[in-house]
Design a protein around this motif. Sequence first.
Motif, mmCIF file in Angstrom:
data_model
loop_
_atom_site.group_PDB
_atom_site.id
_atom_site.type_symbol
_atom_site.label_atom_id
_atom_site.label_comp_id
_atom_site.label_asym_id
_atom_site.label_seq_id
_atom_site.Cartn_x
_atom_site.Cartn_y
_atom_site.Cartn_z
ATOM 1 N N TYR A 14 0.843 -1.199 0.000
ATOM 2 C CA TYR A 14 0.000 0.000 0.000
ATOM 3 C C TYR A 14 0.872 1.240 0.000
ATOM 4 C CZ TYR A 14 -3.682 -3.118 1.801
ATOM 5 O OH TYR A 14 -4.573 -4.136 1.978
ATOM 6 N N THR A 15 0.328 2.323 -0.529
ATOM 7 C CA THR A 15 0.892 3.646 -0.296
ATOM 8 C C THR A 15 -0.136 4.386 0.547
ATOM 9 O OG1 THR A 15 1.844 5.637 -1.273
ATOM 10 C CG2 THR A 15 -0.016 4.667 -2.439
ATOM 11 N N THR A 17 -1.724 7.908 1.891
ATOM 12 C CA THR A 17 -1.853 9.340 1.625
ATOM 13 C C THR A 17 -2.793 9.953 2.651
ATOM 14 O OG1 THR A 17 -3.663 8.933 0.066
ATOM 15 C CG2 THR A 17 -1.446 9.083 -0.861
ATOM 16 N N THR A 46 3.794 3.165 -8.577
ATOM 17 C CA THR A 46 4.903 3.601 -7.742
ATOM 18 C C THR A 46 4.456 4.838 -6.968
ATOM 19 O OG1 THR A 46 6.432 2.807 -9.418
ATOM 20 C CG2 THR A 46 7.322 4.278 -7.743
ATOM 21 N N PRO A 47 4.572 4.827 -5.641
ATOM 22 C CA PRO A 47 4.131 5.982 -4.866
ATOM 23 C C PRO A 47 5.028 7.198 -5.107
ATOM 24 C CG PRO A 47 5.181 4.387 -3.436
ATOM 25 C CD PRO A 47 5.099 3.772 -4.797
ATOM 26 N N ASN A 49 5.660 9.572 -2.997
ATOM 27 C CA ASN A 49 6.496 9.868 -1.831
ATOM 28 C C ASN A 49 7.558 8.792 -1.584
ATOM 29 O OD1 ASN A 49 5.044 7.730 -0.770
ATOM 30 N ND2 ASN A 49 4.034 8.924 0.821
ATOM 31 N N GLU A 51 7.252 5.828 -0.342
ATOM 32 C CA GLU A 51 7.011 4.979 0.819
ATOM 33 C C GLU A 51 5.982 3.901 0.487
ATOM 34 O OE1 GLU A 51 6.184 7.061 4.450
ATOM 35 O OE2 GLU A 51 7.636 8.613 3.964
ATOM 36 N N ILE A 52 6.318 2.660 0.864
ATOM 37 C CA ILE A 52 5.425 1.524 0.657
ATOM 38 C C ILE A 52 5.219 0.845 1.998
ATOM 39 C CG2 ILE A 52 5.151 -0.720 -0.461
ATOM 40 C CD1 ILE A 52 6.957 0.365 -2.717
#
Length: 68
Positions: A14-15, A17, A46-47, A49, A51-52
């Motif tokens: 997941y990303t 937000t 691809t996020p 930021n 972060e995954i």
Amino acid sequence: MSEASTNKPSLIAYTVTGSDEKSYFNRIGAAWPNSKGGFQLRLFATPVNGEIVLLPPKERVPAEPAEE
């Protein structure tokens, strides 16, 4: 077809937000264990930021039949 694409994933990618008050988890991929003790990660996005978050899949609860 690879083994990873035929088995249920061990982790979901997941990303996240939003703000501290309201966070949104957007599914962007999945991960499967490999033979060397690591994971194969397949991302569909691809996020921004970078972060995954990896979490175990949620157990699906079967829906109860509707009363007639």
